[in-house]
Design a protein around this motif. Sequence first.
Motif, PDB file in Angstrom:
ATOM      1  N   ASP A 102     -49.694-127.361-110.727  1.00  0.00           N
ATOM      2  CA  ASP A 102     -50.094-127.825-109.314  1.00  0.00           C
ATOM      3  C   ASP A 102     -49.126-128.736-108.668  1.00  0.00           C
ATOM      4  O   ASP A 102     -49.661-129.604-107.781  1.00  0.00           O
ATOM      5  CB  ASP A 102     -51.581-128.377-109.410  1.00  0.00           C
ATOM      6  N   GLN A 103     -48.150-129.218-109.202  1.00  0.00           N
ATOM      7  CA  GLN A 103     -47.463-130.206-109.047  1.00  0.00           C
ATOM      8  C   GLN A 103     -46.742-130.165-107.751  1.00  0.00           C
ATOM      9  O   GLN A 103     -46.208-128.905-107.078  1.00  0.00           O
ATOM     10  CB  GLN A 103     -46.217-130.341-109.920  1.00  0.00           C
ATOM     11  N   GLN A 104     -47.162-131.115-106.503  1.00  0.00           N
ATOM     12  CA  GLN A 104     -46.642-131.011-105.253  1.00  0.00           C
ATOM     13  C   GLN A 104     -45.433-131.695-104.864  1.00  0.00           C
ATOM     14  O   GLN A 104     -44.942-131.572-103.762  1.00  0.00           O
ATOM     15  CB  GLN A 104     -47.728-131.638-104.476  1.00  0.00           C
ATOM     16  N   ASP A 105     -44.569-132.262-105.828  1.00  0.00           N
ATOM     17  CA  ASP A 105     -43.439-133.060-105.456  1.00  0.00           C
ATOM     18  C   ASP A 105     -42.509-132.129-105.890  1.00  0.00           C
ATOM     19  O   ASP A 105     -42.187-131.887-107.155  1.00  0.00           O
ATOM     20  CB  ASP A 105     -43.310-134.339-106.382  1.00  0.00           C
ATOM     21  N   PHE A 106     -41.665-131.714-105.039  1.00  0.00           N
ATOM     22  CA  PHE A 106     -40.525-130.676-105.297  1.00  0.00           C
ATOM     23  C   PHE A 106     -39.509-131.324-106.311  1.00  0.00           C
ATOM     24  O   PHE A 106     -38.522-130.686-106.992  1.00  0.00           O
ATOM     25  CB  PHE A 106     -39.795-130.158-104.209  1.00  0.00           C
ATOM     26  N   HIS A 114     -43.553-118.078-106.034  1.00  0.00           N
ATOM     27  CA  HIS A 114     -44.865-118.418-105.367  1.00  0.00           C
ATOM     28  C   HIS A 114     -44.489-119.327-104.164  1.00  0.00           C
ATOM     29  O   HIS A 114     -44.245-120.486-104.151  1.00  0.00           O
ATOM     30  CB  HIS A 114     -45.791-119.146-106.459  1.00  0.00           C
ATOM     31  N   LEU A 115     -44.089-118.543-103.123  1.00  0.00           N
ATOM     32  CA  LEU A 115     -43.870-118.814-101.910  1.00  0.00           C
ATOM     33  C   LEU A 115     -44.874-119.641-101.144  1.00  0.00           C
ATOM     34  O   LEU A 115     -46.108-119.083-101.142  1.00  0.00           O
ATOM     35  CB  LEU A 115     -43.162-117.989-100.985  1.00  0.00           C
ATOM     36  N   SER A 116     -44.591-120.881-100.725  1.00  0.00           N
ATOM     37  CA  SER A 116     -45.731-121.419 -99.602  1.00  0.00           C
ATOM     38  C   SER A 116     -44.832-122.200 -98.562  1.00  0.00           C
ATOM     39  O   SER A 116     -43.528-122.047 -98.371  1.00  0.00           O
ATOM     40  CB  SER A 116     -46.693-122.336-100.306  1.00  0.00           C
ATOM     41  N   GLY A 117     -45.697-123.061 -97.913  1.00  0.00           N
ATOM     42  CA  GLY A 117     -44.829-123.774 -96.686  1.00  0.00           C
ATOM     43  C   GLY A 117     -44.943-123.298 -95.404  1.00  0.00           C
ATOM     44  O   GLY A 117     -45.539-122.183 -95.119  1.00  0.00           O
ATOM     45  N   PHE A 118     -44.940-124.327 -94.338  1.00  0.00           N
ATOM     46  CA  PHE A 118     -45.303-123.901 -92.765  1.00  0.00           C
ATOM     47  C   PHE A 118     -43.949-123.029 -92.384  1.00  0.00           C
ATOM     48  O   PHE A 118     -43.132-123.638 -91.592  1.00  0.00           O
ATOM     49  CB  PHE A 118     -45.469-125.071 -92.122  1.00  0.00           C
ATOM     50  N   ALA A 155     -42.434-104.675-111.311  1.00  0.00           N
ATOM     51  CA  ALA A 155     -41.957-104.765-109.957  1.00  0.00           C
ATOM     52  C   ALA A 155     -41.732-106.250-109.435  1.00  0.00           C
ATOM     53  O   ALA A 155     -40.653-106.450-108.633  1.00  0.00           O
ATOM     54  CB  ALA A 155     -43.351-104.280-109.139  1.00  0.00           C
ATOM     55  N   LEU A 156     -42.581-107.152-110.065  1.00  0.00           N
ATOM     56  CA  LEU A 156     -42.236-108.572-109.750  1.00  0.00           C
ATOM     57  C   LEU A 156     -42.190-109.074-108.095  1.00  0.00           C
ATOM     58  O   LEU A 156     -41.259-109.543-107.771  1.00  0.00           O
ATOM     59  CB  LEU A 156     -40.799-109.092-110.419  1.00  0.00           C
ATOM     60  N   PRO A 157     -43.093-108.621-107.549  1.00  0.00           N
ATOM     61  CA  PRO A 157     -43.261-108.912-105.982  1.00  0.00           C
ATOM     62  C   PRO A 157     -43.284-110.263-105.854  1.00  0.00           C
ATOM     63  O   PRO A 157     -43.880-111.197-106.486  1.00  0.00           O
ATOM     64  CB  PRO A 157     -44.599-108.111-105.550  1.00  0.00           C
ATOM     65  N   VAL A 158     -42.834-110.745-104.611  1.00  0.00           N
ATOM     66  CA  VAL A 158     -43.050-111.906-103.922  1.00  0.00           C
ATOM     67  C   VAL A 158     -44.023-112.227-103.286  1.00  0.00           C
ATOM     68  O   VAL A 158     -44.499-111.326-102.591  1.00  0.00           O
ATOM     69  CB  VAL A 158     -41.630-112.067-103.020  1.00  0.00           C
ATOM     70  N   ILE A 159     -44.763-113.327-104.057  1.00  0.00           N
ATOM     71  CA  ILE A 159     -45.767-113.847-103.676  1.00  0.00           C
ATOM     72  C   ILE A 159     -45.940-114.991-102.757  1.00  0.00           C
ATOM     73  O   ILE A 159     -45.426-115.910-102.830  1.00  0.00           O
ATOM     74  CB  ILE A 159     -46.851-114.248-104.711  1.00  0.00           C
ATOM     75  N   TYR A 160     -46.496-114.838-101.457  1.00  0.00           N
ATOM     76  CA  TYR A 160     -46.988-116.105-100.603  1.00  0.00           C
ATOM     77  C   TYR A 160     -48.121-116.507-100.976  1.00  0.00           C
ATOM     78  O   TYR A 160     -49.131-115.543-100.796  1.00  0.00           O
ATOM     79  CB  TYR A 160     -46.581-115.785 -99.283  1.00  0.00           C
ATOM     80  N   ASN A 161     -48.560-117.815-100.961  1.00  0.00           N
ATOM     81  CA  ASN A 161     -49.864-118.509-101.151  1.00  0.00           C
ATOM     82  C   ASN A 161     -50.027-119.682-100.101  1.00  0.00           C
ATOM     83  O   ASN A 161     -49.035-120.485-100.112  1.00  0.00           O
ATOM     84  CB  ASN A 161     -49.918-118.834-102.734  1.00  0.00           C
ATOM     85  N   ASP A 162     -50.781-119.669 -99.534  1.00  0.00           N
ATOM     86  CA  ASP A 162     -51.202-120.513 -98.368  1.00  0.00           C
ATOM     87  C   ASP A 162     -51.647-121.765 -98.703  1.00  0.00           C
ATOM     88  O   ASP A 162     -51.690-122.920 -97.846  1.00  0.00           O
ATOM     89  CB  ASP A 162     -52.323-119.997 -97.113  1.00  0.00           C
ATOM     90  N   TYR A 163     -51.567-122.117-100.118  1.00  0.00           N
ATOM     91  CA  TYR A 163     -52.434-123.437-100.395  1.00  0.00           C
ATOM     92  C   TYR A 163     -51.345-124.820-100.661  1.00  0.00           C
ATOM     93  O   TYR A 163     -51.479-125.501 -99.855  1.00  0.00           O
ATOM     94  CB  TYR A 163     -52.685-123.268-101.766  1.00  0.00           C
ATOM     95  N   MET A 164     -50.244-124.427-101.163  1.00  0.00           N
ATOM     96  CA  MET A 164     -49.451-125.643-101.889  1.00  0.00           C
ATOM     97  C   MET A 164     -48.986-126.297-100.955  1.00  0.00           C
ATOM     98  O   MET A 164     -48.009-125.636-100.192  1.00  0.00           O
ATOM     99  CB  MET A 164     -48.824-125.302-103.139  1.00  0.00           C
ATOM    100  N   ASN A 165     -49.179-127.529-100.491  1.00  0.00           N
ATOM    101  CA  ASN A 165     -48.555-128.390 -99.402  1.00  0.00           C
ATOM    102  C   ASN A 165     -48.530-127.618 -97.901  1.00  0.00           C
ATOM    103  O   ASN A 165     -47.733-128.028 -97.202  1.00  0.00           O
ATOM    104  CB  ASN A 165     -46.929-128.557 -99.923  1.00  0.00           C
ATOM    105  N   THR A 166     -49.629-126.871 -97.861  1.00  0.00           N
ATOM    106  CA  THR A 166     -49.736-126.141 -96.793  1.00  0.00           C
ATOM    107  C   THR A 166     -51.074-126.057 -96.320  1.00  0.00           C
ATOM    108  O   THR A 166     -51.419-127.210 -95.754  1.00  0.00           O
ATOM    109  CB  THR A 166     -49.091-124.690 -96.798  1.00  0.00           C
ATOM    110  N   LEU A 167     -52.042-125.282 -96.361  1.00  0.00           N
ATOM    111  CA  LEU A 167     -53.327-125.177 -95.757  1.00  0.00           C
ATOM    112  C   LEU A 167     -54.254-126.014 -96.715  1.00  0.00           C
ATOM    113  O   LEU A 167     -55.150-126.481 -96.418  1.00  0.00           O
ATOM    114  CB  LEU A 167     -53.903-123.758 -95.738  1.00  0.00           C
TER     115      LEU A 167
END
Length: 708
Positions: free
Chosen positions: A530-534, A581-585, A306-318
């Motif tokens: 955990d790399q935060q620099d795109f 692994h989608l994140s961001g405001f 299925a490979l569902p798209v995941i949003y995670n609130d952590y990275m560079n966000t909350l």
Amino acid sequence: MTTAVATDERSRIWSRPELGLHAVVDTEGSVRLGRPDQDRDCLVPLVEVTATGHGRRWSGERFIETSIGERLAYRGHETVHVDGRERTTIRLADPVTGLAAHVTLEAGGGGAVPGAGFLRARVRLVNEGAAPLRLESVTTLTLGGIADADGSLDGLTLHWADNDWLAECRWRQAPYRDRVVPLSRSAHGHEGRGCFERYSQGSWSTGRHLPVAGLTDRDGRAWLWQIESSAGWRFETGEREGSAYLALFGPDDAHHQWHHTLAPGQEFHTVPAVLVRTESGGLDAAFGILTDHRRGIRRHHPDHRALPVIYNDYMNTLMGDPTTEKLLPLIESAAAAGAEVFVIDAGWYDDDAQGWWDAVGAWEAAANRFPGGIGEVLDAIRQRGMTPGLWLEPEVVGVRSPLARTLPSEAFFQRGGVRVTEHGRHHLDLRHPAARAHLDRVVDRLVGDWGVGYLKLDYNINIGPGTESGTGDGPESPGAGLLGHHRAHLDWMASLLDRHPRLVLENCGSGGLRMDYAQLAVAQLQSTSDQQDFLRYPPIAAAAATAVTPEQAAVWAYPQPEHSLDEIAFTLTGALLGRVHLSGFLDLMDDDRFALVRSAIGVYKDIRPRIAAAHPFWPLGLPGWEDSWLAHGLRGPESTFLTVWRRGPGGERRALSLPHLRGVGPVPEVLYPHPSDATARWDADAGILTVHLPRPDTAVLLRWDAAH
């Protein structure tokens, strides 16, 4: 005096021609793995064992040429076929100690790749003697006689991967002779004492290096290996009689404080390891076969398809600070962008004035963060068509947690009779029933009562060599305790999936610091970093498929409202050939930026049915950490996909060779970003693609639709 190996069928007990490997019994009864026409002395015994009182015949850094290994003699063998794979067990015995070794070799072909295949091995040792035997190292697989097409070591290249927090999957290469130098053996009559080795340290199995490495020659032949251990592992390669040998280990005493006493009648199982061999195609072909092997050994789960798209609130966000007020707008925007899973990451349990890091363990929702209860947020996720997920670090208990006092001392890691503490945490030993019962209650509450369908299982400490808790018969070494705990941990993870079959487990160890196929044979996804620099993520994303199958490789994409359109496309493009692994405001973006996010997710949903059957390749070679241009592709039975990144200033064009697409037309389609000012010129006759990215720090995803 060199003794030639006999090559008649009576001495050849196992054969895999596509691997170029045969197991032969020599005139002294020793079983050795290699080519049947090679001299005995360039090969090594099928199993090498050191035990206290039974060391090596030639002292040094190598853990081959062991006394027990030389004495282990052939008893017999049998072959069965299981799920289309051939499985042979070769039985050996040492007449001095009574140690019996049962070596299981499981072979598979290379599919559409001619002259290729893999060999998976593990060893079961049984003490059939009258006295205890204290094991200090055991090989899972050894073989000798590796050389280039000319029969020398001069044309071999060694490949290995350094791994670190925020800098995972950094592949290195060097001529074999730079690392294993010629020593003029004929002048002094002995092999060298050294070797090239890599090994793990502590409980982060990939905290230093990947348990994957390889050799290639100038003609495209490759040998690629993987050790499947969440505890200690080590490999070594060196010269023996003009050829290279390879030895693959789990934990040992010298590197991991592992020793294991086998009482009469007891047995020990090594960790598995796999060797891939190809006659052509180099590392790309070998990683394709290793990818198929990884798919074959893991637990079946619908998430792999299925490979569902995941949003995670952590990275560079909350960043570990979730509340109902902050989460609800993110939930709304994530669903609008196309996410199908929404994960509330670290901090949801933080209800302590002194902070949560050293107080975790109970895993109850923080009332001050969720005034209406966390159920309100979980319901909001479900109401928008997404599966709710939570972050969990199950193996640790904070030193200030009440559980540190209420669970029995034997439920925690101990050394020297003292409970181990690391970075404000104690470590649970999942062999203890109280530790396992506690975590079962936690997960059954989160999944069964709260309706959580996704758990991100993190692991943020390196607890050192292990535990001497001694939950078995008598004292144990720290390394043996670590191996025992990890085997219990894998069994616990499997039991969760038995009880909750649709639950998805993400494996995370401060990103990719426990990225091994003991864990990934059970967990559905792997956090790659955990790399935060795109701008630093592309070499990790491009090389992730060397460590994990593409459909298990979770890559962060964290677009922000202040990003330019190029920057948003850059961070999203890198995740589209793995697991997003989608994140961001997202809730603060303007329409143009949000549309670019939605477009990427739409492209991903279109191509994801083809990811789980595709094989990775690297037309510019495995990426370097500072490379300006990087490329990573997936080739499947119907389509080829290729991601190309350009970082920093420099040339605007780069040519890439894609020989498997030679003769295939037309020009590849630009999938993302779309529209784009990136262009691609395709010379189908030569199989050369020239990509033009007119601006630095941009990327593009291309597709060919054609069978090949």
